[in-house]
Design an enzyme around this catalytic site. Structure first.
Site, PDB file in Angstrom:
ATOM      1  N   ASP A 145      -5.266  -8.007  -3.155  1.00  0.00           N
ATOM      2  CA  ASP A 145      -5.691  -7.725  -1.928  1.00  0.00           C
ATOM      3  C   ASP A 145      -6.873  -8.252  -1.600  1.00  0.00           C
ATOM      4  O   ASP A 145      -7.035  -9.408  -1.348  1.00  0.00           O
ATOM      5  CB  ASP A 145      -5.469  -6.098  -1.939  1.00  0.00           C
ATOM      6  N   HIS A 155       0.879  -1.361   0.127  1.00  0.00           N
ATOM      7  CA  HIS A 155      -0.055   0.109   0.134  1.00  0.00           C
ATOM      8  C   HIS A 155       0.669   1.102   0.041  1.00  0.00           C
ATOM      9  O   HIS A 155       0.935   1.783  -0.934  1.00  0.00           O
ATOM     10  CB  HIS A 155      -1.223  -0.118   1.177  1.00  0.00           C
TER      11      HIS A 155
END
Length: 450
Positions: free
Chosen positions: A320, A269
Protein backbone atom coordinates in the site's frame (compact mmCIF):
# COMPACT_ATOMS: atom_id res chain seq x y z
CA UNK A 1 16.84 -24.14 -27.66
CA UNK A 2 15.77 -25.06 -24.14
CA UNK A 3 18.22 -24.24 -21.37
CA UNK A 4 19.71 -27.10 -19.36
CA UNK A 5 17.72 -28.07 -16.30
CA UNK A 6 19.08 -26.79 -13.02
CA UNK A 7 18.63 -28.78 -9.85
CA UNK A 8 18.88 -26.43 -6.89
CA UNK A 9 19.53 -28.50 -3.77
CA UNK A 10 19.11 -26.60 -0.49
CA UNK A 11 18.43 -28.01 2.95
CA UNK A 12 14.71 -27.21 2.65
CA UNK A 13 12.20 -26.35 -0.08
CA UNK A 14 8.77 -24.95 0.81
CA UNK A 15 6.62 -26.30 -2.02
CA UNK A 16 2.88 -26.84 -2.22
CA UNK A 17 2.47 -25.63 1.35
CA UNK A 18 4.90 -28.21 2.79
CA UNK A 19 8.49 -28.01 3.98
CA UNK A 20 10.51 -30.69 2.18
CA UNK A 21 14.08 -31.75 2.93
CA UNK A 22 16.55 -33.79 0.90
CA UNK A 23 15.05 -32.71 -2.44
CA UNK A 24 16.02 -30.49 -5.34
CA UNK A 25 13.98 -27.73 -6.97
CA UNK A 26 14.14 -28.54 -10.68
CA UNK A 27 14.05 -25.41 -12.83
CA UNK A 28 14.11 -25.02 -16.60
CA UNK A 29 13.09 -22.12 -18.84
CA UNK A 30 11.86 -20.14 -15.86
CA UNK A 31 9.42 -22.82 -14.70
CA UNK A 32 9.45 -25.33 -11.85
CA UNK A 33 9.71 -28.73 -13.52
CA UNK A 34 9.53 -30.74 -10.33
CA UNK A 35 10.60 -31.14 -6.73
CA UNK A 36 12.62 -34.28 -6.06
CA UNK A 37 15.65 -36.06 -7.43
CA UNK A 38 17.47 -34.46 -10.38
CA UNK A 39 17.37 -36.33 -13.69
CA UNK A 40 20.54 -37.37 -15.48
CA UNK A 41 22.28 -34.43 -17.12
CA UNK A 42 20.82 -31.78 -14.82
CA UNK A 43 23.13 -29.06 -13.56
CA UNK A 44 23.11 -29.73 -9.80
CA UNK A 45 23.70 -26.64 -7.63
CA UNK A 46 24.34 -27.42 -3.97
CA UNK A 47 22.93 -24.82 -1.57
CA UNK A 48 23.97 -25.91 1.92
CA UNK A 49 22.37 -24.09 4.87
CA UNK A 50 19.81 -22.53 2.59
CA UNK A 51 16.04 -22.78 2.15
CA UNK A 52 14.04 -21.96 -0.99
CA UNK A 53 10.65 -20.33 -0.42
CA UNK A 54 8.11 -18.99 -2.93
CA UNK A 55 8.42 -15.32 -3.76
CA UNK A 56 5.97 -13.09 -1.95
CA UNK A 57 3.46 -10.72 -3.56
CA UNK A 58 2.50 -7.12 -2.86
CA UNK A 59 -1.01 -7.37 -4.26
CA UNK A 60 -1.78 -3.69 -3.55
CA UNK A 61 0.90 -1.04 -4.01
CA UNK A 62 1.12 2.70 -4.62
CA UNK A 63 4.80 2.91 -5.56
CA UNK A 64 4.91 6.70 -5.84
CA UNK A 65 4.02 6.97 -2.15
CA UNK A 66 7.55 5.79 -1.36
CA UNK A 67 8.32 9.50 -1.84
CA UNK A 68 6.41 10.50 1.32
CA UNK A 69 7.97 7.95 3.66
CA UNK A 70 8.92 9.75 6.86
CA UNK A 71 7.04 12.93 5.92
CA UNK A 72 3.83 12.24 7.83
CA UNK A 73 4.93 10.81 11.18
CA UNK A 74 4.05 13.92 13.18
CA UNK A 75 0.90 15.63 14.42
CA UNK A 76 -0.09 18.53 12.19
CA UNK A 77 -3.79 18.82 13.10
CA UNK A 78 -6.01 18.54 16.17
CA UNK A 79 -7.00 15.16 14.77
CA UNK A 80 -4.59 13.26 12.54
CA UNK A 81 -6.00 10.35 10.57
CA UNK A 82 -6.33 8.99 7.04
CA UNK A 83 -7.95 12.15 5.75
CA UNK A 84 -5.18 14.45 6.98
CA UNK A 85 -2.48 12.03 5.83
CA UNK A 86 -4.06 12.16 2.40
CA UNK A 87 -3.17 15.85 2.06
CA UNK A 88 0.54 15.02 2.41
CA UNK A 89 0.14 12.31 -0.23
CA UNK A 90 -1.46 14.82 -2.59
CA UNK A 91 1.53 17.14 -2.12
CA UNK A 92 3.74 14.53 -3.79
CA UNK A 93 1.16 13.41 -6.34
CA UNK A 94 0.71 16.98 -7.59
CA UNK A 95 4.39 17.48 -8.35
CA UNK A 96 5.91 14.30 -9.74
CA UNK A 97 7.10 14.41 -13.35
CA UNK A 98 7.04 11.23 -15.44
CA UNK A 99 10.81 10.89 -14.97
CA UNK A 100 10.51 11.32 -11.19
CA UNK A 101 7.61 8.89 -11.00
CA UNK A 102 9.77 6.33 -12.79
CA UNK A 103 12.75 6.99 -10.50
CA UNK A 104 10.74 6.75 -7.27
CA UNK A 105 8.86 3.65 -8.48
CA UNK A 106 12.01 1.85 -9.55
CA UNK A 107 13.66 2.45 -6.20
CA UNK A 108 10.52 1.21 -4.46
CA UNK A 109 10.38 -1.94 -6.61
CA UNK A 110 14.05 -2.69 -5.95
CA UNK A 111 13.33 -2.43 -2.25
CA UNK A 112 10.42 -4.82 -2.70
CA UNK A 113 12.65 -7.35 -4.45
CA UNK A 114 15.21 -7.13 -1.66
CA UNK A 115 12.41 -7.90 0.82
CA UNK A 116 11.44 -11.07 -1.07
CA UNK A 117 8.63 -9.74 -3.24
CA UNK A 118 8.60 -11.14 -6.78
CA UNK A 119 5.25 -9.81 -8.07
CA UNK A 120 3.33 -6.59 -7.51
CA UNK A 121 -0.18 -5.35 -8.17
CA UNK A 122 0.34 -1.64 -8.79
CA UNK A 123 -2.88 0.23 -7.99
CA UNK A 124 -1.97 3.25 -10.06
CA UNK A 125 -4.06 6.42 -10.23
CA UNK A 126 -1.73 9.12 -11.54
CA UNK A 127 -2.76 9.52 -15.17
CA UNK A 128 -2.69 13.20 -16.18
CA UNK A 129 -0.20 16.05 -16.05
CA UNK A 130 -0.09 18.46 -13.07
CA UNK A 131 -2.63 20.71 -14.78
CA UNK A 132 -5.05 17.81 -15.23
CA UNK A 133 -4.48 17.47 -18.98
CA UNK A 134 -3.94 14.10 -20.67
CA UNK A 135 -0.44 13.35 -21.91
CA UNK A 136 0.00 12.71 -25.63
CA UNK A 137 -0.08 9.05 -24.61
CA UNK A 138 -2.77 8.84 -21.91
CA UNK A 139 -0.87 5.92 -20.39
CA UNK A 140 2.51 7.67 -20.16
CA UNK A 141 2.66 7.50 -16.38
CA UNK A 142 1.30 3.95 -16.24
CA UNK A 143 3.97 2.82 -18.70
CA UNK A 144 6.69 4.57 -16.68
CA UNK A 145 5.68 2.55 -13.61
CA UNK A 146 5.51 -0.69 -15.62
CA UNK A 147 9.00 -0.04 -17.01
CA UNK A 148 10.32 0.57 -13.51
CA UNK A 149 8.97 -2.76 -12.26
CA UNK A 150 10.35 -4.68 -15.20
CA UNK A 151 13.78 -3.14 -14.84
CA UNK A 152 13.76 -4.05 -11.15
CA UNK A 153 12.90 -7.61 -12.22
CA UNK A 154 9.41 -7.92 -10.76
CA UNK A 155 6.29 -9.32 -12.34
CA UNK A 156 3.70 -6.56 -12.44
CA UNK A 157 -0.04 -6.34 -12.96
CA UNK A 158 -0.92 -2.70 -13.61
CA UNK A 159 -4.20 -2.11 -11.79
CA UNK A 160 -5.13 1.05 -13.65
CA UNK A 161 -7.42 3.07 -11.42
CA UNK A 162 -10.71 4.65 -12.48
CA UNK A 163 -11.40 7.87 -10.60
CA UNK A 164 -14.50 9.93 -11.40
CA UNK A 165 -14.99 12.33 -8.49
CA UNK A 166 -13.81 13.44 -5.06
CA UNK A 167 -16.73 11.74 -3.33
CA UNK A 168 -20.49 11.66 -2.91
CA UNK A 169 -21.76 15.22 -2.35
CA UNK A 170 -18.15 16.31 -1.78
CA UNK A 171 -16.79 19.42 -3.55
CA UNK A 172 -14.33 18.57 -6.30
CA UNK A 173 -10.81 18.53 -4.90
CA UNK A 174 -8.36 20.30 -7.25
CA UNK A 175 -5.58 18.20 -5.77
CA UNK A 176 -7.08 15.13 -7.50
CA UNK A 177 -6.94 16.57 -11.01
CA UNK A 178 -4.20 14.12 -12.02
CA UNK A 179 -6.45 11.17 -11.12
CA UNK A 180 -9.76 11.92 -12.82
CA UNK A 181 -10.87 10.83 -16.28
CA UNK A 182 -14.03 11.94 -18.03
CA UNK A 183 -16.01 8.76 -18.57
CA UNK A 184 -16.09 4.99 -18.34
CA UNK A 185 -15.48 4.82 -22.10
CA UNK A 186 -12.34 6.96 -21.79
CA UNK A 187 -11.07 4.83 -18.93
CA UNK A 188 -11.73 1.51 -20.68
CA UNK A 189 -10.18 2.77 -23.90
CA UNK A 190 -7.00 3.68 -22.04
CA UNK A 191 -6.99 0.41 -20.11
CA UNK A 192 -7.35 -1.58 -23.32
CA UNK A 193 -4.44 0.30 -24.90
CA UNK A 194 -2.34 -0.34 -21.80
CA UNK A 195 -3.14 -4.06 -21.89
CA UNK A 196 -1.11 -4.40 -25.10
CA UNK A 197 2.04 -3.49 -23.16
CA UNK A 198 1.63 -4.97 -19.69
CA UNK A 199 -0.66 -7.31 -17.75
CA UNK A 200 -3.54 -5.23 -16.40
CA UNK A 201 -6.43 -5.30 -14.01
CA UNK A 202 -9.43 -2.99 -13.69
CA UNK A 203 -9.58 -0.87 -10.57
CA UNK A 204 -12.51 1.44 -9.84
CA UNK A 205 -10.92 3.30 -6.95
CA UNK A 206 -13.79 2.99 -4.46
CA UNK A 207 -17.50 3.56 -4.07
CA UNK A 208 -16.80 7.15 -3.01
CA UNK A 209 -14.61 7.90 -6.06
CA UNK A 210 -16.79 6.11 -8.64
CA UNK A 211 -20.57 6.21 -9.18
CA UNK A 212 -22.33 2.87 -9.12
CA UNK A 213 -22.73 2.74 -12.90
CA UNK A 214 -18.97 3.16 -13.35
CA UNK A 215 -18.28 0.25 -11.03
CA UNK A 216 -20.91 -1.92 -12.72
CA UNK A 217 -19.72 -1.22 -16.28
CA UNK A 218 -16.01 -1.51 -15.49
CA UNK A 219 -16.59 -4.72 -13.55
CA UNK A 220 -18.57 -6.30 -16.38
CA UNK A 221 -15.83 -5.46 -18.88
CA UNK A 222 -13.16 -6.81 -16.54
CA UNK A 223 -14.94 -10.13 -16.19
CA UNK A 224 -15.53 -10.30 -19.94
CA UNK A 225 -11.83 -9.76 -20.59
CA UNK A 226 -10.63 -12.04 -17.82
CA UNK A 227 -8.99 -9.19 -15.92
CA UNK A 228 -8.87 -9.08 -12.12
CA UNK A 229 -11.05 -6.41 -10.49
CA UNK A 230 -9.65 -4.52 -7.49
CA UNK A 231 -11.35 -1.81 -5.39
CA UNK A 232 -10.77 -0.07 -2.08
CA UNK A 233 -13.60 -1.29 0.16
CA UNK A 234 -14.56 0.01 3.61
CA UNK A 235 -11.11 1.24 4.59
CA UNK A 236 -12.60 4.14 6.58
CA UNK A 237 -15.83 4.59 8.52
CA UNK A 238 -16.41 7.80 6.55
CA UNK A 239 -16.42 5.80 3.32
CA UNK A 240 -19.08 3.45 4.69
CA UNK A 241 -21.19 6.41 5.84
CA UNK A 242 -20.95 8.05 2.41
CA UNK A 243 -21.99 4.80 0.74
CA UNK A 244 -24.97 4.43 3.08
CA UNK A 245 -26.02 8.00 2.26
CA UNK A 246 -25.78 7.52 -1.50
CA UNK A 247 -26.86 3.92 -1.95
CA UNK A 248 -28.60 2.89 1.27
CA UNK A 249 -26.17 0.04 1.84
CA UNK A 250 -22.54 -0.77 2.60
CA UNK A 251 -19.70 -0.85 0.03
CA UNK A 252 -19.44 -4.67 -0.01
CA UNK A 253 -23.20 -5.15 -0.37
CA UNK A 254 -23.30 -2.50 -3.10
CA UNK A 255 -20.73 -4.53 -5.06
CA UNK A 256 -22.90 -7.61 -4.57
CA UNK A 257 -25.97 -5.69 -5.77
CA UNK A 258 -24.08 -4.51 -8.87
CA UNK A 259 -23.02 -8.06 -9.73
CA UNK A 260 -19.29 -7.36 -9.39
CA UNK A 261 -18.52 -9.23 -6.18
CA UNK A 262 -17.05 -12.41 -7.61
CA UNK A 263 -14.09 -14.75 -7.28
CA UNK A 264 -11.96 -12.46 -9.47
CA UNK A 265 -12.75 -9.47 -7.23
CA UNK A 266 -10.33 -8.21 -4.60
CA UNK A 267 -11.62 -5.92 -1.86
CA UNK A 268 -8.67 -3.92 -0.59
CA UNK A 269 -8.57 -3.23 3.19
CA UNK A 270 -12.16 -4.31 4.04
CA UNK A 271 -11.71 -3.12 7.61
CA UNK A 272 -15.16 -1.84 8.56
CA UNK A 273 -17.44 -4.75 7.68
CA UNK A 274 -20.80 -5.88 8.97
CA UNK A 275 -21.70 -9.54 9.42
CA UNK A 276 -23.58 -9.38 6.12
CA UNK A 277 -20.53 -7.88 4.41
CA UNK A 278 -18.33 -10.71 5.62
CA UNK A 279 -20.87 -13.29 4.51
CA UNK A 280 -21.14 -11.72 1.04
CA UNK A 281 -17.36 -11.65 0.54
CA UNK A 282 -17.11 -15.25 1.69
CA UNK A 283 -20.00 -16.47 -0.45
CA UNK A 284 -18.40 -14.89 -3.53
CA UNK A 285 -15.00 -16.47 -2.69
CA UNK A 286 -13.61 -12.99 -3.25
CA UNK A 287 -10.14 -11.99 -2.10
CA UNK A 288 -9.49 -9.43 0.60
CA UNK A 289 -6.16 -7.65 0.39
CA UNK A 290 -5.07 -6.65 3.87
CA UNK A 291 -2.34 -4.03 4.23
CA UNK A 292 -1.65 -4.27 7.97
CA UNK A 293 1.36 -1.94 8.07
CA UNK A 294 -0.56 0.86 6.36
CA UNK A 295 -3.76 0.11 8.25
CA UNK A 296 -2.08 0.58 11.59
CA UNK A 297 0.05 3.50 10.35
CA UNK A 298 -3.08 5.39 9.26
CA UNK A 299 -5.22 4.26 12.18
CA UNK A 300 -7.66 2.54 9.83
CA UNK A 301 -8.47 -0.41 12.03
CA UNK A 302 -8.00 -4.19 11.98
CA UNK A 303 -8.89 -6.61 9.19
CA UNK A 304 -10.94 -9.45 10.69
CA UNK A 305 -9.01 -12.14 8.90
CA UNK A 306 -10.48 -14.78 11.19
CA UNK A 307 -14.07 -14.00 10.25
CA UNK A 308 -13.27 -13.63 6.56
CA UNK A 309 -11.48 -16.96 6.33
CA UNK A 310 -14.24 -18.71 8.25
CA UNK A 311 -16.79 -17.28 5.78
CA UNK A 312 -14.86 -18.57 2.76
CA UNK A 313 -13.05 -15.43 1.57
CA UNK A 314 -9.44 -15.56 0.35
CA UNK A 315 -6.68 -13.35 1.75
CA UNK A 316 -3.60 -11.66 0.38
CA UNK A 317 -1.41 -8.78 1.52
CA UNK A 318 -0.29 -5.45 0.09
CA UNK A 319 2.39 -2.88 0.80
CA UNK A 320 0.00 0.00 0.00
CA UNK A 321 1.61 3.28 1.17
CA UNK A 322 5.16 1.84 1.20
CA UNK A 323 5.73 3.17 4.71
CA UNK A 324 7.67 -0.05 5.29
CA UNK A 325 8.46 -2.80 2.82
CA UNK A 326 8.30 -6.08 4.71
CA UNK A 327 5.77 -8.64 3.49
CA UNK A 328 6.66 -10.89 6.41
CA UNK A 329 5.75 -8.07 8.80
CA UNK A 330 2.39 -7.74 7.06
CA UNK A 331 1.81 -11.50 7.24
CA UNK A 332 2.55 -11.72 10.94
CA UNK A 333 0.49 -8.64 11.77
CA UNK A 334 -2.59 -10.30 10.26
CA UNK A 335 -2.33 -12.60 13.26
CA UNK A 336 -0.88 -10.23 15.85
CA UNK A 337 -3.59 -7.59 15.40
CA UNK A 338 -6.21 -10.24 16.18
CA UNK A 339 -4.30 -11.32 19.29
CA UNK A 340 -4.51 -7.78 20.63
CA UNK A 341 -8.24 -7.63 19.90
CA UNK A 342 -9.11 -11.00 21.38
CA UNK A 343 -6.42 -11.39 24.06
CA UNK A 344 -5.63 -14.87 22.79
CA UNK A 345 -2.91 -16.48 20.69
CA UNK A 346 -2.81 -18.38 17.39
CA UNK A 347 -6.19 -16.99 16.32
CA UNK A 348 -5.80 -17.99 12.66
CA UNK A 349 -4.60 -21.52 13.39
CA UNK A 350 -8.15 -22.79 12.98
CA UNK A 351 -6.90 -26.20 11.83
CA UNK A 352 -4.54 -26.67 14.80
CA UNK A 353 -1.92 -27.53 12.22
CA UNK A 354 1.05 -28.05 14.52
CA UNK A 355 4.29 -26.21 15.13
CA UNK A 356 4.86 -24.81 11.65
CA UNK A 357 1.28 -24.79 10.43
CA UNK A 358 0.29 -21.21 11.19
CA UNK A 359 3.52 -19.90 9.70
CA UNK A 360 2.92 -21.92 6.54
CA UNK A 361 -0.65 -20.62 6.30
CA UNK A 362 0.37 -16.98 6.68
CA UNK A 363 3.21 -17.40 4.22
CA UNK A 364 0.79 -18.88 1.69
CA UNK A 365 -1.40 -15.78 2.07
CA UNK A 366 1.67 -13.64 1.33
CA UNK A 367 2.65 -15.70 -1.72
CA UNK A 368 -0.03 -17.81 -3.37
CA UNK A 369 -2.86 -15.60 -2.13
CA UNK A 370 -1.35 -12.59 -3.87
CA UNK A 371 -0.82 -14.39 -7.16
CA UNK A 372 -4.43 -15.56 -7.14
CA UNK A 373 -5.66 -12.03 -6.49
CA UNK A 374 -3.69 -10.73 -9.48
CA UNK A 375 -4.91 -13.49 -11.78
CA UNK A 376 -1.43 -15.02 -12.01
CA UNK A 377 -0.45 -18.67 -11.78
CA UNK A 378 1.97 -19.74 -9.11
CA UNK A 379 3.05 -18.74 -5.66
CA UNK A 380 3.67 -22.20 -4.22
CA UNK A 381 6.62 -23.63 -6.23
CA UNK A 382 4.53 -26.48 -7.55
CA UNK A 383 5.55 -28.19 -10.82
CA UNK A 384 4.45 -26.05 -13.75
CA UNK A 385 4.50 -22.79 -11.79
CA UNK A 386 6.90 -19.89 -12.34
CA UNK A 387 10.26 -20.35 -10.66
CA UNK A 388 9.91 -17.24 -8.50
CA UNK A 389 11.51 -17.74 -5.10
CA UNK A 390 13.81 -16.45 -2.42
CA UNK A 391 16.98 -18.01 -1.06
CA UNK A 392 17.08 -17.87 2.73
CA UNK A 393 20.18 -18.22 4.91
CA UNK A 394 19.38 -20.73 7.63
CA UNK A 395 22.29 -19.45 9.72
CA UNK A 396 21.03 -15.88 9.84
CA UNK A 397 20.79 -14.98 13.55
CA UNK A 398 17.05 -14.32 13.27
CA UNK A 399 16.23 -17.94 12.37
CA UNK A 400 19.38 -19.90 13.26
CA UNK A 401 18.61 -23.27 14.79
CA UNK A 402 15.34 -23.88 12.96
CA UNK A 403 14.46 -27.28 11.52
CA UNK A 404 11.96 -28.62 9.01
CA UNK A 405 9.11 -28.65 11.52
CA UNK A 406 9.46 -25.06 12.70
CA UNK A 407 11.01 -23.43 9.62
CA UNK A 408 7.89 -21.57 8.48
CA UNK A 409 6.99 -20.34 11.95
CA UNK A 410 10.51 -18.99 12.28
CA UNK A 411 10.31 -17.41 8.84
CA UNK A 412 7.00 -15.63 9.42
CA UNK A 413 7.32 -14.69 13.07
CA UNK A 414 11.05 -14.02 13.44
CA UNK A 415 12.97 -13.77 10.17
CA UNK A 416 14.72 -10.50 9.34
CA UNK A 417 15.38 -9.26 5.81
CA UNK A 418 19.08 -10.04 6.37
CA UNK A 419 18.25 -13.72 5.92
CA UNK A 420 17.09 -13.19 2.33
CA UNK A 421 20.25 -13.68 0.28
CA UNK A 422 18.76 -13.76 -3.23
CA UNK A 423 15.47 -13.16 -5.00
CA UNK A 424 14.80 -15.13 -8.20
CA UNK A 425 12.18 -14.45 -10.85
CA UNK A 426 11.56 -16.79 -13.80
CA UNK A 427 14.43 -19.01 -12.72
CA UNK A 428 17.09 -16.29 -12.59
CA UNK A 429 18.52 -14.29 -9.67
CA UNK A 430 17.75 -10.59 -9.70
CA UNK A 431 20.54 -8.05 -9.79
CA UNK A 432 19.37 -5.46 -7.30
CA UNK A 433 21.17 -2.44 -8.67
CA UNK A 434 20.42 0.19 -6.05
CA UNK A 435 23.63 2.04 -6.90
CA UNK A 436 22.48 3.10 -10.36
CA UNK A 437 18.90 3.80 -9.21
CA UNK A 438 19.89 5.96 -6.26
CA UNK A 439 21.01 9.20 -8.01
CA UNK A 440 17.70 9.78 -9.83
CA UNK A 441 15.76 8.85 -6.69
CA UNK A 442 17.77 11.29 -4.59
CA UNK A 443 17.27 14.04 -7.17
CA UNK A 444 13.51 13.52 -7.16
CA UNK A 445 13.38 13.57 -3.35
CA UNK A 446 15.47 16.76 -3.17
CA UNK A 447 13.17 18.53 -5.61
CA UNK A 448 10.06 17.42 -3.72
CA UNK A 449 11.25 18.17 -0.21
CA UNK A 450 14.47 20.20 -0.41
Amino acid sequence: MARPMRALRPDYVFSGGRTLSGVSLLVQDGVVQGVGEPPAGADVVALPRRALLPGMVAAHSHAFQRAIRGRTEHRAHDRDDFWTWREAMYAAAEQLTPEELYAVSKFCFLEMARAGITAVGEFHYLHRDPAGKPYADPNELDLAVARAAREAGLRIVLLRVAYARSGFRVPENPRQKRFIEGSVDEYLRNLDALSHHVSVGAAPHSVRACPAEWIRDIGQEAFRRGWPLHLHVAEQRGEVEQCQAEHGTTPALLLERLGVLREKTTAVHAVHLSERDVAALGSARASVCACPTTERNLGDGVVRADLLLAAGARLCIGSDSEVQLSPLEDARQLEYHLRLLQEQRAILDLERAGVGGLGAKLYGIASEGGMRSLGLAGGALRPGEPADFIVVDLDDPSIAGCNAADLMSNVVFAMERTAIRETWVAGEPLRLDFESALPAFRTAMRRLWG
